[in-house]
Write an enzyme that holds these catalytic residues in place. Structure first.
Site, PDB file in Angstrom:
ATOM      1  N   ASP A  73      60.912  13.065  26.264  1.00 20.30           N
ATOM      2  CA  ASP A  73      60.331  13.376  24.696  1.00 20.30           C
ATOM      3  C   ASP A  73      59.765  14.868  24.651  1.00 20.30           C
ATOM      4  O   ASP A  73      58.808  14.900  25.509  1.00 20.30           O
ATOM      5  CB  ASP A  73      59.340  12.326  24.366  1.00 20.30           C
ATOM      6  CG  ASP A  73      58.903  12.606  23.182  1.00 20.30           C
ATOM      7  OD1 ASP A  73      59.539  12.954  22.048  1.00 20.30           O
ATOM      8  OD2 ASP A  73      57.535  12.578  22.868  1.00 20.30           O
ATOM      9  N   THR A 106      61.427  16.544  18.576  1.00 23.58           N
ATOM     10  CA  THR A 106      60.600  17.461  19.039  1.00 23.58           C
ATOM     11  C   THR A 106      61.106  18.521  20.165  1.00 23.58           C
ATOM     12  O   THR A 106      60.562  19.455  20.216  1.00 23.58           O
ATOM     13  CB  THR A 106      59.437  16.654  19.787  1.00 23.58           C
ATOM     14  OG1 THR A 106      59.958  15.612  20.634  1.00 23.58           O
ATOM     15  CG2 THR A 106      58.613  15.809  18.661  1.00 23.58           C
ATOM     16  N   THR A 107      62.088  18.000  20.657  1.00 24.85           N
ATOM     17  CA  THR A 107      63.036  18.916  21.865  1.00 24.85           C
ATOM     18  C   THR A 107      63.561  19.972  21.031  1.00 24.85           C
ATOM     19  O   THR A 107      63.668  21.073  21.344  1.00 24.85           O
ATOM     20  CB  THR A 107      63.934  18.096  22.679  1.00 24.85           C
ATOM     21  OG1 THR A 107      63.030  17.073  23.285  1.00 24.85           O
ATOM     22  CG2 THR A 107      64.264  19.120  23.849  1.00 24.85           C
ATOM     23  N   ASP A 408      59.149   7.067  18.588  1.00 24.73           N
ATOM     24  CA  ASP A 408      60.148   8.098  17.905  1.00 24.73           C
ATOM     25  C   ASP A 408      61.132   7.126  17.003  1.00 24.73           C
ATOM     26  O   ASP A 408      61.282   7.819  15.894  1.00 24.73           O
ATOM     27  CB  ASP A 408      61.065   8.709  19.163  1.00 24.73           C
ATOM     28  CG  ASP A 408      60.178   9.953  19.663  1.00 24.73           C
ATOM     29  OD1 ASP A 408      58.962   9.799  19.378  1.00 24.73           O
ATOM     30  OD2 ASP A 408      60.653  10.437  20.616  1.00 24.73           O
TER      31      ASP A 408
END
Length: 540
Positions: A73, A106-107, A408
């Site tokens: 994550d 988020t990546t 997530d």
């Protein structure tokens, strides 16, 4: 001779005036600062680029306390990374901002920002002014968001199938991907339990409680009707561990002898006085417990205290005699959730302990499964809008990563409550945005045209990285994707499992619109900010 000596002084004065004006004519320093910022930020983006997508790699992080975190994550990895450069720290904050706004992607947002910075670097080398690049990127991002909204599919919260597909897509890139058939329905049901499908425009994820217990496998994770507590029942005095028709009281005072405010010592040299003190203590505690029983309470939750013991052996003995089930060490931040779930009210002192402040439930019991014990409260009468999930796993690392993955997936469903639209995944929307922006670039003039084209090329980093992480040839895959999209196949994307290009909608690879729009807006904002920095100063 005088003429000879005058000449150097004239040269010296012109040199000093040149030095003074040099500050304003210095073109090198801002360029060096910008390049150093871009290099530092790109280094962060490259560090987590390999974690993108279902075939992305995981990172093992050893914290300062010698704890180990294994995760893919983006927000978690960056949070634990020791980043010193201020520009690189902006990318860490960017990932955290995406985590707050959308919870997923988020990546992607950091990889996108890194790619936009590479594009900006090329434009700077062409001689385009940084302010123009910032303005051009702003316009391009606004157009990109419009394109994404145009290709989005509206969704209704009653459409459980679409919600399940979105949750499964989010879980597919995690360690727990093989358990997505178990976890996705849990995620969807827990969110639907706490929102009104028509009225709510956001979800408070604090209303969903995840209790992690080591033992069993992730398959054993379940959504519980009612409430689950991490704490165990106190059985040392032989009190009950199961109560039917429970009346639940939550107290914020302690069942132990009162202490003076200051740290004093009382010296007793007469055994009769000692006897009196013990008798007083016994009477005081007995009165407390009797008042609790009189209000009809038979399940007592006691808040944790740092000043006094929550209970002592004498009060436990009285509670056991009166058949009251006691649970201590309830954390301060759990109070609100427990009150919302059970309908009870926190009680600050014994005088205000009345029946109307109690919550009612059919059954409170301590159950043991897979080697761990939990307290389960079921059949709550005035049940609030809350959900409890018991998460199981073989060890702490698996549990922690499963918890992050579940968070997530919960955020993905929250995105659909906020913005009720879906788009396909697998790099398809990025290629579509890239192609449409390239068309728009031809209609622009001046620096805007160049910036639009650079932005269009930069967005292609997502499908390129997906292909790289899957072990495919990025050039041939992205070229084929462009052809498919040029021929009108808007939902064609990279099928990671088959290692080919296929229709993402048919493959059920879909994600919320908010994840992609938020990623583009936040990444562009960060890049624009970095473009406008021309010096780094240290303050005292």
């Amino acid at each position: 001779m005088a003429g000879v000596t005058a000449a150097p002084s004239k040269a010296g004065s012109s040199a000093s005036s040149k030095k003074q004006n040099d500050t304003f004519n210095q073109k090198d320093k801002p360029t060096q600062v910008r390049l150093s910022n871009i290099t530092a930020a790109k280094a962060v983006a490259d560090a987590i680029r390999t974690s993108l997508g279902p075939r992305g790699m995981d990172k093992m992080i050893e914290t300062g306390k010698k704890e180990v975190v294994i995760s893919n994550d983006g927000a978690t990895i960056l949070k634990h990374m020791s980043v010193l450069h201020p520009a690189a720290r902006m990318l860490v904050d960017l990932s955290a901002a995406q985590d707050v706004e959308a919870g997923d992607g988020t990546t992607s947002v950091v990889v996108l920002a890194g790619s936009l910075l590479s594009a900006a670097e090329k434009l700077l080398k062409k001689g385009i002014h940084p302010t123009q690049i910032a303005e051009g990127f702003k316009s391009a991002a606004a157009e990109a968001v419009k394109i994404l909204e145009d290709i989005a599919i509206p969704v209704n919260l009653d459409d459980r199938e679409s919600l399940l597909k979105s949750a499964t897509t989010s879980l597919s890139s995690k360690v727990v991907a093989q358990y997505s058939s178990v976890l996705a329905p849990i995620v969807v049901d827990s969110v639907l339990r706490i929102v009104g499908a028509d009225t709510d425009s956001n979800v408070d994820l604090n209303d969903i409680r995840i209790v992690k217990k080591i033992g069993g496998t992730i398959d054993d994770t379940e959504l519980v009707s009612g409430l689950v507590l991490n704490q165990n029942v106190i059985t040392s005095a032989g009190g009950p561990t199961r109560v039917e028709k429970a009346k639940i009281g939550l107290i914020q005072f302690q069942l132990s002898p009162p202490k003076p405010d200051m740290d004093n010592q009382v010296v007793v040299n007469d055994y009769r006085q000692m006897d009196r003190i013990l008798k007083e203590e016994r009477t005081y505690l007995l009165n407390l417990v009797k008042k609790i029983k009189k209000a009809g309470c038979n399940v007592l939750l006691i808040q944790k205290s740092i000043l006094r013991d929550a209970v002592n052996s004498l009060s436990l003995h009285f509670l056991a005699k009166l058949k009251i089930l006691a649970i201590k060490e309830v954390e301060r931040d759990e109070i609100e959730f427990i009150c919302k779930a059970t309908g009870c009210k926190p009680i600050a002192d014994i005088d205000s302990f009345t029946e109307d402040k109690l919550g009612t439930a059919d059954l409170v019991e301590e159950i043991e499964s897979d080697g761990s014990r939990i307290v389960q409260i079921s059949g709550i009468k005035n049940v609030g809008k809350t959900a409890s999930i018991i998460m199981r796993g073989a060890n702490q690392y698996v549990l922690d990563e499963a918890d992050r993955s579940l968070h997530d997936a919960l955020c993905v469903i929250r995105c659909l409550v906020k913005k009720r639209a879906l788009i396909v995944g697998g790099g398809a929307p990025e290629i579509e945005v890239s192609q449409r922006l390239s068309e728009l670039a031809k209609a622009q003039t001046g620096f805007q045209a160049v910036c639009f084209q650079a932005f269009a090329d930069a967005v292609e980093v997502i499908p390129t990285t997906l292909a790289e992480n899957t072990g495919l040839s990025p050039i041939s895959i992205v070229t084929e994707l462009r052809n498919r999209h040029a021929n009108g196949e808007k939902t064609a994307g990279i099928n990671v499992r088959k290692g080919a290009i296929s229709d993402m909608q048919r493959e059920n690879v879909i994600q919320p619109l908010l994840v992609s729009t938020s990623a583009i807006e936040l990444a562009t904002e960060t890049v624009r900010m970095l473009m406008k920095i021309d010096d780094i100063l240290a303050s005292r």
